[in-house]
Design a protein around this motif. Sequence first.
Motif, PDB file in Angstrom:
ATOM      1  N   ASP A  51       0.819  -1.208   0.000  1.00 27.59           N
ATOM      2  CA  ASP A  51       0.000   0.000   0.000  1.00 27.59           C
ATOM      3  C   ASP A  51       0.857   1.264   0.000  1.00 27.59           C
ATOM      4  O   ASP A  51       0.662   2.150  -0.821  1.00 27.59           O
ATOM      5  CB  ASP A  51      -0.930  -0.012   1.215  1.00 27.59           C
ATOM      6  N   ASP A  52       1.812   1.354   0.917  1.00 20.73           N
ATOM      7  CA  ASP A  52       2.578   2.590   1.114  1.00 20.73           C
ATOM      8  C   ASP A  52       4.072   2.441   0.846  1.00 20.73           C
ATOM      9  O   ASP A  52       4.845   3.354   1.142  1.00 20.73           O
ATOM     10  CB  ASP A  52       2.410   3.081   2.564  1.00 20.73           C
ATOM     11  N   GLY A  53       4.488   1.305   0.326  1.00 17.99           N
ATOM     12  CA  GLY A  53       5.914   1.057   0.171  1.00 17.99           C
ATOM     13  C   GLY A  53       6.452   1.345  -1.209  1.00 17.99           C
ATOM     14  O   GLY A  53       5.715   1.572  -2.163  1.00 17.99           O
ATOM     15  N   HIS A  54       7.769   1.338  -1.272  1.00 11.14           N
ATOM     16  CA  HIS A  54       8.471   1.507  -2.546  1.00 11.14           C
ATOM     17  C   HIS A  54       9.853   0.877  -2.420  1.00 11.14           C
ATOM     18  O   HIS A  54      10.284   0.503  -1.332  1.00 11.14           O
ATOM     19  CB  HIS A  54       8.557   2.993  -2.945  1.00 11.14           C
ATOM     20  N   PRO A  73      13.595  -2.028   0.421  1.00  9.80           N
ATOM     21  CA  PRO A  73      12.197  -1.735   0.725  1.00  9.80           C
ATOM     22  C   PRO A  73      12.057  -0.649   1.792  1.00  9.80           C
ATOM     23  O   PRO A  73      12.772  -0.651   2.787  1.00  9.80           O
ATOM     24  CB  PRO A  73      11.640  -3.070   1.212  1.00  9.80           C
ATOM     25  N   HIS A  74      11.150   0.270   1.517  1.00  8.27           N
ATOM     26  CA  HIS A  74      10.804   1.353   2.436  1.00  8.27           C
ATOM     27  C   HIS A  74       9.283   1.422   2.524  1.00  8.27           C
ATOM     28  O   HIS A  74       8.599   1.154   1.541  1.00  8.27           O
ATOM     29  CB  HIS A  74      11.273   2.702   1.900  1.00  8.27           C
ATOM     30  N   ILE A  75       8.777   1.824   3.664  1.00  8.96           N
ATOM     31  CA  ILE A  75       7.354   2.125   3.814  1.00  8.96           C
ATOM     32  C   ILE A  75       7.251   3.594   4.188  1.00  8.96           C
ATOM     33  O   ILE A  75       7.821   4.030   5.189  1.00  8.96           O
ATOM     34  CB  ILE A  75       6.687   1.251   4.897  1.00  8.96           C
ATOM     35  N   LYS A 113       8.557  10.477   6.787  1.00  3.03           N
ATOM     36  CA  LYS A 113       9.064   9.421   7.657  1.00  3.03           C
ATOM     37  C   LYS A 113       9.018   8.116   6.879  1.00  3.03           C
ATOM     38  O   LYS A 113       8.015   7.809   6.237  1.00  3.03           O
ATOM     39  CB  LYS A 113       8.216   9.324   8.926  1.00  3.03           C
ATOM     40  N   LEU A 114      10.109   7.384   6.935  1.00  7.48           N
ATOM     41  CA  LEU A 114      10.229   6.130   6.198  1.00  7.48           C
ATOM     42  C   LEU A 114      10.665   5.021   7.135  1.00  7.48           C
ATOM     43  O   LEU A 114      11.608   5.196   7.904  1.00  7.48           O
ATOM     44  CB  LEU A 114      11.284   6.255   5.090  1.00  7.48           C
TER      45      LEU A 114
END
Length: 152
Positions: A51-54, A73-75, A113-114
């Motif tokens: 949903d919110d990651g990249h 991976p980051h959210i 914020k990640l």
Amino acid sequence: TESHVPQINTPSHSVFKYFRELIYENGFKANIPIEVIDKIDYLGLLIWYLDDGHLGRPKSGLKSNGRPQQTYPHITAKGYNENDLLNVCNRINVNLGINSYLRTTKHRDGFNKLICFNKDKIKLFSIWNRLSNDLKLPSCMHYKLDNSLKEL
């Protein structure tokens, strides 16, 4: 003349309404209760990531010098309370045995914020790819999973 745009409405499961009321205040992300944090498992983390990651890199996959950039991976969790996000990182590190951390970056007129998983990307992508195969994740979502790690 009035233009008519067709709309599709689908019902929401009551569990989503329950969690929405816990997390959102006045329509905005506000807090993450500890009872929710304690229940985050690999599937919950995958859903949040999808949903919110990249992948933590430009869409081209290249650095400014033209060389390939590693994927991590980051959210993105801009709207959440920083202390709650630190609790998320601490709890999933203990509960899932991974090494996540919170990173704050300047973004437009504020900060972003990640939640980052740099050191555990192989473990995460391996588990997430297995879960996505088991769940028959739609192919349109596969771009968020590092294809080079698909066969792990």
